[in-house]
Design an enzyme around this catalytic site. Structure first.
Site, PDB file in Angstrom:
ATOM      1  N   GLU A   1      50.744  27.033 -62.977  1.00 57.60           N
ATOM      2  CA  GLU A   1      50.444  28.415 -63.375  1.00 57.60           C
ATOM      3  C   GLU A   1      49.131  28.378 -64.121  1.00 57.60           C
ATOM      4  O   GLU A   1      48.889  27.495 -64.939  1.00 57.60           O
ATOM      5  CB  GLU A   1      51.545  28.979 -64.282  1.00 57.60           C
TER       6      GLU A   1
ATOM      7  N   GLU B   1      45.611  36.030 -71.766  1.00 58.36           N
ATOM      8  CA  GLU B   1      46.770  36.670 -72.369  1.00 58.36           C
ATOM      9  C   GLU B   1      46.502  36.751 -73.864  1.00 58.36           C
ATOM     10  O   GLU B   1      45.653  36.023 -74.397  1.00 58.36           O
ATOM     11  CB  GLU B   1      48.066  35.909 -72.074  1.00 58.36           C
TER      12      GLU B   1
END
Length: 269
Positions: A109, A114
Site C-alpha cells: 500500500e 494522509e
C-alpha cells in the site's frame, strides 16, 4: 460502500474497515459531487445503518474487481484542499489491483497523503508492506508545511514511484524517499508470518512491482485519529481539482538486487 468488508477464506465481517472507523460510505450525492469544477468528497454528521457519520470513497477499480485505471510505476499527482479537525482522516492513496503476493499488506500500500485531523500543518506519507496481517510493516514519513501553511489550502501532493524507490513531493518539492521494503507470502493458520530466511522473501522489489489503483476518501474516527469532538466541523469536504498520472519518457531501469543480510527483523527460531 458500507462500514466494513468480508475478509479471509471464511469471509469474516470486519467492521469499521479494520480501524474502528465511524463513517458509512455511500454513493449519495450529498456525500460526493462536483461543484465549481472540483470533486467534493464530503463527510457528514448524520446517522445511517448504525453509524454516526456518512462519507464517500472513490477508487479506480469496480466493486467486482475490474480495473477502471491501474498503473505500475510513474508519477501520481493530486491537487487537493483537505479538511481537518479532530477525528478526521482524509487520504489520497494507492492499493494493489491484485493480491499477487497475499492479502494486505503483503501486496503493499502506498499512501501519497494522509493527515491526522488535528494536525493540519503536517502531511504524512507511508508505505505498508511485509507479510499479510498481522505481520505487516509500516514506514511513515512526516512533512511540516512551510511558512505556517495548512492542508486546508490548495496544494499538490505526489509520489514518484520507480522500481526500487518511492519519492514523496509537496508542491513539486521532494521531501521524502524510501528504498527499502520487503514482501513475504508465507502464512500460518491463515495469517501472515515473519520470514525466518531469505528464501521466504518475494523477489525484490516486491510488492511494489505490480499495478496499483487510486483511492480517495474521508474517514471519520478510528484508531488513528480518534473520535471527533465539539470543535470538529461538518460538513468536512475533501476537494480535488485534478488527479494526474505521468509516465517516465525514458522508461524505468531494472532495480539493482538488494541483499537481505542477517534479516534483523526476523524472529529467532
Amino acid at each position: 460502500m458500507g462500514n466494513g468488508f468480508f475478509a479471509g477464506k471464511d469471509k469474516i465481517w470486519v467492521s469499521g474497515w479494520g480501524n474502528d472507523e465511524l463513517q458509512y460510505y455511500t454513493r449519495d450525492p450529498s456525500n460526493i459531487f462536483v461543484r465549481d469544477s472540483a470533486l467534493h468528497i464530503r463527510a457528514l454528521q448524520e446517522s445511517l445503518h448504525g453509524c454516526a457519520y456518512t462519507s464517500a470513497r472513490v477508487k479506480t477499480r469496480r466493486h467486482d474487481g475490474a480495473p477502471l485505471f491501474i498503473k505500475q510505476y510513474g508519477r501520481f499527482e493530486f491537487r487537493a484542499k483537505v479538511p481537518h479537525g479532530k477525528g478526521l482522516w482524509p487520504a489520497l492513496w494507492l492499493l494493489p489491483h491484485e493480491d499477487h503476493y497475499g492479502s494486505w499488506a503483503a501486496s503493499g500500500e502506498i499512501d501519497v497523503m494522509e493527515i491526522l485531523g488535528e494536525h493540519p500543518e503536517t502531511v504524512l506519507g507511508s508505505i505498508h508492506f511485509g507479510s499479510s496481517f498481522p505481520e505487516r510493516e509500516l514506514v511513515t514519513h512526516t512533512h511540516s508545511i512551510p511558512d505556517g501553511g495548512s492542508v486546508g489550502d490548495w496544494h499538490v501532493y505526489a509520489v514518484e514511484w520507480y522500481p526500487g524507490e518511492i519519492r514523496w513531493l509537496f508542491d513539486g518539492v521532494m521531501w521524502a524517499r524510501q528504498n527499502f521494503w520487503w514482501s513475504c507470502s508465507s502464512t500460518r493458520d491463515g495469517q501472515g508470518t515473519t520470514p525466518l530466511a531469505p528464501s521466504e522473501l518475494n523477489a525484490w522489489p516486491a510488492p511494489f512491482d505490480r499495478p496499483f489503483y487510486v483511492v480517495m476518501n474521508v474517514a471519520v474516527g478510528g484508531n488513528f485519529p480518534g473520535s471527533p469532538n465539539e470543535r470538529t466541523r461538518f460538513p468536512a469536504d475533501l476537494l480535488v481539482d485534478y488527479v494526474r498520472v505521468y509516465d517516465r519518457a525514458k522508461g524505468y531501469e531494472a532495480p539493482k538486487p538488494r541483499g537481505v543480510g542477517m534479516l534483523p527483523w526476523a524472529k529467532p527460531r
